[in-house]
Scaffold this motif. Structure first.
Motif, short mmCIF file in Angstrom:
data_model
loop_
_atom_site.label_atom_id
_atom_site.label_comp_id
_atom_site.label_asym_id
_atom_site.label_seq_id
_atom_site.Cartn_x
_atom_site.Cartn_y
_atom_site.Cartn_z
N ARG A 137 9.71 -25.19 12.12
CA ARG A 137 10.79 -24.71 12.99
C ARG A 137 10.76 -23.19 13.10
NH1 ARG A 137 16.07 -23.50 11.68
NH2 ARG A 137 15.86 -24.45 9.61
N TYR A 138 10.46 -22.51 11.99
CA TYR A 138 10.39 -21.05 12.02
C TYR A 138 9.22 -20.57 12.88
CZ TYR A 138 13.93 -20.44 8.36
OH TYR A 138 15.11 -20.42 7.65
N ILE A 139 8.11 -21.31 12.85
CA ILE A 139 6.97 -20.95 13.70
C ILE A 139 7.36 -21.02 15.17
CG2 ILE A 139 4.69 -21.73 14.48
CD1 ILE A 139 4.11 -22.55 11.60
N GLU A 140 8.06 -22.08 15.56
CA GLU A 140 8.47 -22.22 16.96
C GLU A 140 9.45 -21.12 17.36
OE1 GLU A 140 7.16 -24.37 19.17
OE2 GLU A 140 5.80 -24.79 17.51
N THR A 141 10.39 -20.79 16.48
CA THR A 141 11.35 -19.72 16.76
C THR A 141 10.62 -18.39 16.92
OG1 THR A 141 13.10 -20.83 15.53
CG2 THR A 141 13.38 -18.48 15.90
N THR A 142 9.69 -18.13 16.01
CA THR A 142 8.93 -16.88 16.05
C THR A 142 8.07 -16.81 17.30
OG1 THR A 142 8.87 -16.81 13.63
CG2 THR A 142 7.27 -15.45 14.81
N LYS A 143 7.47 -17.93 17.67
CA LYS A 143 6.63 -17.96 18.87
C LYS A 143 7.43 -17.60 20.12
CE LYS A 143 5.02 -21.88 20.46
NZ LYS A 143 4.25 -23.13 20.62
N THR A 144 8.65 -18.11 20.21
CA THR A 144 9.53 -17.77 21.33
C THR A 144 9.84 -16.28 21.34
OG1 THR A 144 10.54 -19.96 21.32
CG2 THR A 144 11.77 -18.21 22.40
N ALA A 145 10.17 -15.73 20.15
CA ALA A 145 10.48 -14.31 20.05
C ALA A 145 9.27 -13.45 20.45
CB ALA A 145 10.92 -13.98 18.63
N LEU A 146 8.07 -13.87 20.06
CA LEU A 146 6.86 -13.14 20.41
C LEU A 146 6.64 -13.13 21.93
CD1 LEU A 146 4.47 -14.46 17.63
CD2 LEU A 146 5.11 -12.08 17.94
N GLN A 147 6.84 -14.28 22.54
CA GLN A 147 6.60 -14.39 23.98
C GLN A 147 7.62 -13.62 24.81
OE1 GLN A 147 6.71 -18.67 24.28
NE2 GLN A 147 4.52 -18.92 23.87
N GLU A 148 8.84 -13.52 24.29
CA GLU A 148 9.93 -12.90 25.06
C GLU A 148 10.30 -11.52 24.55
OE1 GLU A 148 13.19 -15.65 25.10
OE2 GLU A 148 11.97 -17.29 25.96
N ASN A 149 9.54 -10.98 23.57
CA ASN A 149 9.83 -9.66 22.99
C ASN A 149 11.29 -9.56 22.54
OD1 ASN A 149 7.21 -8.74 23.44
ND2 ASN A 149 7.70 -7.99 25.48
N ARG A 150 11.73 -10.55 21.76
CA ARG A 150 13.10 -10.56 21.28
C ARG A 150 13.15 -10.34 19.78
NH1 ARG A 150 15.45 -15.99 23.77
NH2 ARG A 150 17.26 -15.41 22.49
N LEU A 151 14.21 -9.68 19.33
CA LEU A 151 14.36 -9.35 17.92
C LEU A 151 14.63 -10.60 17.08
CD1 LEU A 151 16.62 -6.17 18.26
CD2 LEU A 151 14.17 -6.21 17.73
N LEU A 152 14.22 -10.53 15.81
CA LEU A 152 14.49 -11.60 14.85
C LEU A 152 15.27 -11.03 13.67
CD1 LEU A 152 11.01 -13.40 14.65
CD2 LEU A 152 13.13 -14.38 15.56
N THR A 153 16.20 -11.82 13.14
CA THR A 153 16.89 -11.46 11.91
C THR A 153 16.69 -12.59 10.89
OG1 THR A 153 19.00 -12.45 12.60
CG2 THR A 153 18.64 -10.11 13.11
#
Length: 309
Positions: A137-153
């Protein structure tokens, strides 16, 4: 892998009307010179790619071109499909499914059986036997953030168990020795950091986007450094733990010692990690030399025994 990159470039050119060398180089993290060599390779393979200079210039496939399915050999297609299938076990999403479908479309009917046989010779499964079930699940969340240049906490626990809250700009997912890592710019430390996914909790993707900055890939090859730090110690192991020991050294370092045991030259660095590796072999392993490692093992064993008194 060069073949993966060539296929991806071809797909991009078939999908887009025109794309520049700089954009391709940044996308695949190679030099523009490498991209020009790739384009030459594709032209030699029979894919008619032309280049245009000036503003808005770049590479494009000539109009009305349809790819010859025979441009990829059975070995090429089976290698690509095996790799994509292996990653699809761990990384799900439309992109991989689409890539698999596109590659399969290149398989001629008269070679389908041959390619299927080659694919079935390998089975790549990156999913862990046990462990943190949040990783996928974390991989999928991170992949979305990478594609959309969005911050992660997320909350992060270091190797000593200290927990801190982090906000990062994500830049790269890394798979190393069956472990997943995230390379990102930490806004709390104002520097790039490499985070292990299984040490994260409460991973959240933010609405805020960021403008990507220049960064270098993390250093993941420590072969030269390990060669300098490592020394060989002598172990006597029972055959029951042979499989575990083979995760750290090759069978050429094993010498039979009777019917049940082996003497092993074991690569070792004097730190807690390697001492814990020795303890993981339990009473099926004895360190014979050097003497100071035996002494340290005894001291640590007494500390462990004291916990149960």
């Amino acid at each position: 892998m060069k073949m993966d990159r060539l296929l991806s470039i071809t797909m991009l050119l078939l999908d887009k009307k025109r794309i520049g060398a700089k954009e391709l180089a940044e996308k695949f993290e190679v030099s523009p010179r490498t991209i020009y060599r790739d384009i030459d390779t594709l032209n030699l393979a029979g894919i008619p790619i032309r280049s245009t200079s000036g503003v808005g210039g770049g590479f494009e496939i000539m109009e009305n071109y349809k790819m010859d399915k025979k441009v990829f050999s059975a070995a090429d297609l089976s290698a690509i499909l095996t790799s994509l299938t292996g990653f699809s076990n761990m990384m799900q999403g439309k992109e991989l499914a689409s890539a698999l479908a596109k590659v399969k479309s290149f398989i001629p009917a008269d070679r389908a059986k041959e390619i299927e046989t080659k694919i079935n010779q390998f089975d790549l499964d990156l999913r862990p036997w046990l462990g943190n079930r949040n990783i996928q699940r974390y991989i999928e969340t991170t992949k979305t953030a990478l594609q959309e240049n969005r911050l992660l906490t997320f909350d992060y626990s270091d190797q000593h168990g200290n927990s801190t809250s982090r906000m990062i700009e994500p830049y790269q997912l890394v798979l190393k020795n069956s472990q997943w890592y995230l390379q990102g710019y930490c806004l709390n430390r104002n520097d790039f950091r490499l985070f292990k996914l299984n040490r994260m909790t409460n991973l959240q993707i933010k609405k805020e986007q960021f403008s990507p900055r220049q960064y270098q890939k993390p250093q993941l090859d420590f072969t030269n450094m390990l060669d300098t730090l490592q020394t060989n110690i002598k172990l006597r192991i029972h055959r029951e733990v042979m499989d575990m020991v083979l995760d750290y050294c090759s069978f050429e370092h094993f010498i039979p010692d009777g019917n049940e045991h082996y003497l092993v030259d074991f690569p070792f660095i004097e730190n807690d990690y390697y001492y814990n590796v020795l303890f993981s072999f339990g009473n099926k392993c004895e360190c014979l030399e050097p003497s100071h490692v035996r002494t340290e093992m005894k001291r640590k064993i007494k500390e462990i025994a004291a916990l149960y008194e």
